[in-house]
Scaffold this active site. Structure first.
Site, PDB file in Angstrom:
ATOM      1  N   ARG A   1       0.744  -0.983  -0.393  1.00  0.00           N
ATOM      2  CA  ARG A   1      -0.330  -0.368  -0.037  1.00  0.00           C
ATOM      3  C   ARG A   1       0.734   1.359   0.028  1.00  0.00           C
ATOM      4  O   ARG A   1       1.106   2.041  -1.059  1.00  0.00           O
ATOM      5  CB  ARG A   1      -0.701   0.104   1.433  1.00  0.00           C
ATOM      6  CG  ARG A   1      -2.058   0.855   1.042  1.00  0.00           C
ATOM      7  CD  ARG A   1      -1.668   2.311   1.874  1.00  0.00           C
ATOM      8  NE  ARG A   1      -0.462   2.167   2.867  1.00  0.00           N
ATOM      9  CZ  ARG A   1      -0.786   3.006   3.786  1.00  0.00           C
ATOM     10  NH1 ARG A   1      -0.179   4.590   2.875  1.00  0.00           N
ATOM     11  NH2 ARG A   1       0.224   3.469   4.731  1.00  0.00           N
ATOM     12  N   ASP A   2       1.466   1.251   0.963  1.00  0.00           N
ATOM     13  CA  ASP A   2       2.187   3.145   0.882  1.00  0.00           C
ATOM     14  C   ASP A   2       3.465   3.211   0.342  1.00  0.00           C
ATOM     15  O   ASP A   2       4.032   3.939  -0.303  1.00  0.00           O
ATOM     16  CB  ASP A   2       2.889   2.820   2.923  1.00  0.00           C
ATOM     17  CG  ASP A   2       3.666   4.612   3.123  1.00  0.00           C
ATOM     18  OD1 ASP A   2       4.056   5.229   2.341  1.00  0.00           O
ATOM     19  OD2 ASP A   2       3.939   4.865   3.859  1.00  0.00           O
TER      20      ASP A   2
ATOM     21  N   HIS B   1       4.644   4.036  12.908  1.00  0.00           N
ATOM     22  CA  HIS B   1       5.102   3.944  11.490  1.00  0.00           C
ATOM     23  C   HIS B   1       6.134   5.382  11.145  1.00  0.00           C
ATOM     24  O   HIS B   1       5.637   6.211  11.360  1.00  0.00           O
ATOM     25  CB  HIS B   1       3.563   4.337  10.837  1.00  0.00           C
ATOM     26  CG  HIS B   1       3.225   4.470   9.403  1.00  0.00           C
ATOM     27  ND1 HIS B   1       2.770   3.330   8.086  1.00  0.00           N
ATOM     28  CD2 HIS B   1       3.294   5.772   8.368  1.00  0.00           C
ATOM     29  CE1 HIS B   1       2.996   3.711   7.317  1.00  0.00           C
ATOM     30  NE2 HIS B   1       3.303   5.568   7.031  1.00  0.00           N
TER      31      HIS B   1
ATOM     32  N   HIS C   1       9.036   7.017   8.788  1.00  0.00           N
ATOM     33  CA  HIS C   1       9.834   6.627   7.422  1.00  0.00           C
ATOM     34  C   HIS C   1      10.869   7.306   7.717  1.00  0.00           C
ATOM     35  O   HIS C   1      11.631   8.099   8.529  1.00  0.00           O
ATOM     36  CB  HIS C   1       8.950   8.272   6.538  1.00  0.00           C
ATOM     37  CG  HIS C   1       7.457   7.407   5.705  1.00  0.00           C
ATOM     38  ND1 HIS C   1       7.340   6.897   4.334  1.00  0.00           N
ATOM     39  CD2 HIS C   1       6.393   6.831   6.600  1.00  0.00           C
ATOM     40  CE1 HIS C   1       6.366   6.339   4.244  1.00  0.00           C
ATOM     41  NE2 HIS C   1       5.594   6.604   5.533  1.00  0.00           N
TER      42      HIS C   1
ATOM     43  N   CYS D   1       4.017   9.540   1.070  1.00  0.00           N
ATOM     44  CA  CYS D   1       2.504  10.154   0.494  1.00  0.00           C
ATOM     45  C   CYS D   1       2.606  11.057  -0.787  1.00  0.00           C
ATOM     46  O   CYS D   1       3.496  11.882  -0.513  1.00  0.00           O
ATOM     47  CB  CYS D   1       1.939  10.496   1.963  1.00  0.00           C
ATOM     48  SG  CYS D   1      -0.287  11.507   1.692  1.00  0.00           S
TER      49      CYS D   1
ATOM     50  N   ASN E   1       9.732   4.535   3.658  1.00  0.00           N
ATOM     51  CA  ASN E   1       9.885   4.114   4.815  1.00  0.00           C
ATOM     52  C   ASN E   1      10.600   2.751   6.158  1.00  0.00           C
ATOM     53  O   ASN E   1      11.567   2.815   4.743  1.00  0.00           O
ATOM     54  CB  ASN E   1       8.424   3.132   4.962  1.00  0.00           C
ATOM     55  CG  ASN E   1       7.185   3.267   4.905  1.00  0.00           C
ATOM     56  OD1 ASN E   1       6.704   3.093   3.847  1.00  0.00           O
ATOM     57  ND2 ASN E   1       5.650   3.571   5.855  1.00  0.00           N
TER      58      ASN E   1
END
Ligand code: COA
Ligand code: ZN
Length: 326
Positions: free
Chosen positions: A26-27, A218, A220, A251, A260
């Site tokens: 996803r990310d 979460h 990065h 994002c 990430n």
């Protein structure tokens, strides 16, 4: 490969076991310049499914205009293998997305909003108040469907538009969603603005105020502090970490966003320290090695280049003769 790591003699200053959620499908894939075909996404998720992750964030149910790369979310969810023991979660920004997500029977839904007003408007085209109201309605709706909810709060350690973000705002949103029935909250460092003692302070504060709410962190690695921040969180007792294979991620609506914290580096760090992740590092490195073909670009996985810390090499050939008899 885990045998290399089994004789750590040093004491632990945090939990002995952690859970890792790989969010690369996803990310990672949301920001790649190439749109990975559905069969490539499915193969990627399936490969991750055999590495031992607690969770995999398989896709997001966002508008195809906002995130064209993940427009095939239903197809991905219907085609992936559901490996027992892995929880398949999906990112969802609004009620329309929740409807779509629930039709695919995820094990969990991960709702998202930003704790900074400007980033919420840029990313989700809603005010924070509008997002808050949608998320509350979504928690109720998911509850009726019997699907557990996690809420990811973006930009909690800093916003690329506004700078510092208020801790009271962060904790206020966390409290609101926990009270409404969210089983977990993820504190997201959307553009790598977090630093270790800030992470430690916020994680401690969270666990004190919301001891019954699962906390995930979460991170990065935008500014090279990803692993240091993970260590800081772990030392306060955090056991749940998002990370992306190959350090993919970012994002598209946050200026300067990049990868990430890389899953293989996080797993390798924990394995070196004797912390159990459940992840097979060798299998994961095989998946990482396949990523350049998937995303059609080089990826700079330091760990893939160097190998795990106990990968040893032959000494130079001339040494045998030079030191003969010594
Ligand atoms: N899935 C699919 N389509 C959706 C949708 C969803 N979750 N939400 C809205 N749409 C559709 C609507 O049906 C509408 O379609 P139409 O033009 O054919 O009538 C169109 O999108 C516009 O709907 P609207 O409610 O006005 O949405 P918006 O354009 O204001 O976008 C979001 C709002 C939240 C859907 C969008 O900003 C988004 O998907 N953002 C996600 C960003 C993201 O994932 N960032 C990275 C992760 S943090
Ligand atoms: Zn992210």
């Amino acid at each position: 490969m885990s045998a290399n790591f089994s004789h750590n003699p040093y004491k632990l200053a945090g939990p002995a076991r952690v859970e890792i959620n790989d969010v690369a499908p996803r990310d990672g894939l949301q920001i790649e310049p190439v749109v990975v075909p559905t069969h490539g996404k499915v193969a990627f998720v399936n490969a991750l499914s055999h590495c031992g992750f607690a969770r995999i964030e398989a896709t997001s149910f966002t508008s195809a205009k906002a995130i064209p790369a993940l427009a095939d979310a239903e197809a991905v969810m219907h085609q992936i293998e559901r490996v027992p023991g892995v929880r398949y979660t999906v990112l969802v920004p609004n009620l329309r997305g929740l409807e779509r997500a629930l039709s695919c029977h995820p094990d969990e839904v991960n709702l998202v909003m930003s704790t900074s007003e400007t980033h919420n408007r840029a990313n989700l085209r809603m005010t924070r108040e509008q997002s808050r109201a949608q998320l509350l309605a979504m928690i109720a709706e998911a509850g009726r469907a019997g699907v557990p909810v996690n809420v990811s709060l973006s930009t909690v350690f800093g916003c690329p538009f506004e700078g510092e973000v208020s801790v009271e705002d962060v904790m206020g949103f966390a409290q609101t969603f926990a009270d409404a029935g969210a089983a977990g909250i993820t504190l997201c460092d959307t553009t790598g603005m977090a630093y270790p003692n800030q992470v430690a302070a916020l994680c401690e504060d969270f666990q004190k105020r919301l001891p019954d709410t699962g906390l995930t962190i979460h991170l990065h690695n935008t500014r090279g502090m990803g692993l240091a921040n993970a260590m800081a969180a772990w030392q306060t007792g955090v056991t749940r970490f998002d990370a992306a294979a190959g350090g993919l991620g970012g994002c598209p609506y946050a200026p300067g966003a990049s990868g990430n914290v890389s899953t293989e580096e996080l797993v390798h760090m924990f394995a070196s320290m004797g912390v159990e992740t459940g992840v097979d590092l060798g299998a994961l490195l095989d998946v990482v090695a396949s990523l350049p073909a998937l995303v059609e670009r080089d990826i700079s996985s330091q760990l893939l280049r160097a190998g795990p810390r106990l990968r040893t090499h032959q000494p130079p050939a001339w040494m045998a003769e030079h030191f003969q008899g010594q």
